[in-house]
Design a protein around this motif. Structure first.
Motif: not given
Length: 87
Positions: A48-49, A41, A62, A44-46, A51-52, A66, A56
C-alpha cells in the motif's frame, strides 16, 4: 489431520508415495493461517505504501490475491462455526 508432500504428478505409483508425512493436531494447523495473516498484513501495508508512488501493483494478481483471501476467510469462518457447534 494428516499433511503429506508427494512427488510430481504423472509419475509412477512408487514415486507418488509421500516423501514427507506428518500427523498434526487441529490446534497446530490453525496456527498456520494465523501466521500467514500476520505476514500478509505486513506485506499488504508495504504494498500500500509503495503503490502510493509511481510503482503500481499488478492488478490481476491483486484481484486473485483478494479472491483467495476472501475464500480463506470464508473457510475459516465455517471451521469456527463447526467448532462452536461441537462445544
Amino acid at each position: 489431520m494428516e499433511l503429506k508432500f508427494e512427488g510430481l504428478p504423472g509419475t509412477d505409483e512408487t514415486a507418488l508415495n509421500a516423501f514427507f508425512s506428518e500427523m498434526m493436531p487441529l490446534e497446530s494447523i490453525t496456527l498456520s493461517p494465523r501466521t500467514c495473516r500476520a505476514i500478509s498484513r505486513g506485506v499488504c501495508r508495504s504494498l500500500s505504501a509503495v503503490s502510493e508512488g509511481p510503482v503500481k501493483p499488478h492488478f490481476k494478481r491483486q484481484d486473485e490475491t483478494r479472491r483467495f483471501s476472501a475464500e480463506a476467510i470464508d473457510k475459516l469462518e465455517r471451521c469456527l462455526l463447526d467448532l462452536e457447534r461441537i462445544g
